[in-house]
Design a protein around this motif. Structure first.
Motif, short mmCIF file in Angstrom:
data_model
loop_
_atom_site.label_atom_id
_atom_site.label_comp_id
_atom_site.label_asym_id
_atom_site.label_seq_id
_atom_site.Cartn_x
_atom_site.Cartn_y
_atom_site.Cartn_z
N ASP A 78 -6.89 -1.82 -4.90
CA ASP A 78 -7.05 -2.46 -3.60
C ASP A 78 -6.58 -1.50 -2.50
O ASP A 78 -5.42 -1.11 -2.47
CB ASP A 78 -6.19 -3.74 -3.59
CG ASP A 78 -6.64 -4.72 -2.55
OD1 ASP A 78 -7.80 -4.66 -2.14
OD2 ASP A 78 -5.81 -5.57 -2.16
N PHE A 79 -7.48 -1.14 -1.61
CA PHE A 79 -7.16 -0.26 -0.48
C PHE A 79 -6.95 -1.15 0.74
O PHE A 79 -7.85 -1.89 1.13
CB PHE A 79 -8.32 0.70 -0.26
CG PHE A 79 -8.10 1.76 0.78
CD1 PHE A 79 -7.54 2.99 0.43
CD2 PHE A 79 -8.45 1.55 2.10
CE1 PHE A 79 -7.35 3.98 1.39
CE2 PHE A 79 -8.26 2.53 3.06
CZ PHE A 79 -7.71 3.75 2.70
N GLU A 80 -5.75 -1.09 1.30
CA GLU A 80 -5.43 -1.99 2.42
C GLU A 80 -5.49 -1.24 3.76
O GLU A 80 -5.02 -0.11 3.87
CB GLU A 80 -4.02 -2.57 2.24
CG GLU A 80 -3.91 -3.48 1.03
CD GLU A 80 -2.49 -3.98 0.82
OE1 GLU A 80 -2.32 -4.93 0.05
OE2 GLU A 80 -1.55 -3.43 1.42
N VAL A 81 -6.05 -1.93 4.73
CA VAL A 81 -6.10 -1.39 6.09
C VAL A 81 -5.41 -2.41 7.00
O VAL A 81 -5.79 -3.58 7.03
CB VAL A 81 -7.56 -1.18 6.55
CG1 VAL A 81 -7.60 -0.63 7.97
CG2 VAL A 81 -8.30 -0.25 5.60
N TYR A 82 -4.39 -1.96 7.73
CA TYR A 82 -3.69 -2.83 8.67
C TYR A 82 -4.14 -2.51 10.09
O TYR A 82 -4.20 -1.35 10.48
CB TYR A 82 -2.16 -2.60 8.58
CG TYR A 82 -1.50 -3.21 7.38
CD1 TYR A 82 -1.62 -2.63 6.13
CD2 TYR A 82 -0.71 -4.36 7.51
CE1 TYR A 82 -0.99 -3.17 5.03
CE2 TYR A 82 -0.08 -4.92 6.40
CZ TYR A 82 -0.22 -4.32 5.17
OH TYR A 82 0.40 -4.86 4.08
#
Lengths: 142, 101
Positions: A78-82
């Protein structure tokens, strides 16, 4: 894409590995997050590069069937972008083709983000989950 | 208070998955699609040396400019295409295709 794998095979030492990392053609989930917890907020499409993904899969299949590599591993992560605001998320999404037509309801997201910030006293942010695939192909060797 | 409007993979899931997938210790790595070096800088210290390539020259220039003095000795960035690599055969232990296939 086949040419890139052919070149990778050429420059690799016997026994060496190609590590292929790329986003998946999949649904993306957006959450509203505060320091205390996360809230599901929206879902969107990341299908804008589906044809490229199919071509990449076909190229990998060709490299494997040609004996250039053997498949050693496949992992999903899972690649998270905030993002601080929905406008920031929109800017990020529009940088590439994959999420450009994601149908994420940015205006509604921003309204809810502001409401959550006001009710919790913390600046709520947006967290976008982008599933990615990592594959390892090993060049036959000693 | 956050200092940036957008943060990519702050938990480091991508470099963790990459380092978990192959042994990067003391090996020669070619990263195709290195872009501005965002990913390169997060795993490069494990490797013997890393060459990052990208066909977009402004990105590669940015990567070279952002490279820390600690990494500068064993990380190099070049503008090159993944389909015509400017290297002799059997040079690398790992080829990392970073969103580039």
């Amino acid at each position: 894409m086949v040419d890139a794998l052919r070149e990778a095979h050429r420059v690799l030492l016997p026994g060496g590995a190609v590590v292929d990392v790329r986003p998946l053609t999949a649904r993306i989930v957006v959450e509203l997050v505060t320091p205390e917890r996360a809230y599901w907020a929206a879902e969107g499409d990341a299908y804008g590069a589906a044809e490229d993904d199919a071509s990449a899969d076909a190229a990998a299949g060709h490299a494997l069937s040609s004996g250039w590599f053997v498949s050693a591993r496949n992992d999903r992560f899972d690649f998270e972008v905030y993002c601080d605001t929905a406008a920031d998320l929109k800017t990020y999404a529009e940088m590439g083709r994959r999420m450009r037509d994601s149908k994420i309801p940015y205006d509604d997201l921003e309204k809810r983000r502001c409401e959550l910030s006001a009710s919790t006293g913390h600046a709520a942010r947006l967290r976008c989950h982008r599933p990615k695939m990592l594959s390892v192909y090993r060049k036959p060797g000693p | 208070m956050s200092i940036v409007a957008t943060e990519l993979d702050p938990a480091g899931a991508e470099p963790r998955a990459i380092l978990d997938a192959a042994d990067f210790r003391d090996v020669r790595v070619l990263e195709a699609g290195a872009g501005d070096g965002r990913l390169t800088f997060r795993y490069a210290r494990e490797a013997k040396w890393v060459v990052g390539i990208d066909s977009k020259e402004p990105e590669i220039r940015s990567a070279a400019g952002n490279c820390s003095s600690e990494l500068r000795g064993h990380v190099r960035f070049l503008c090159a295409s993944a389909t015509a690599l400017p290297f002799p055969g059997e040079t690398f232990d790992i080829v990392l295709l970073a969103n580039s296939l």
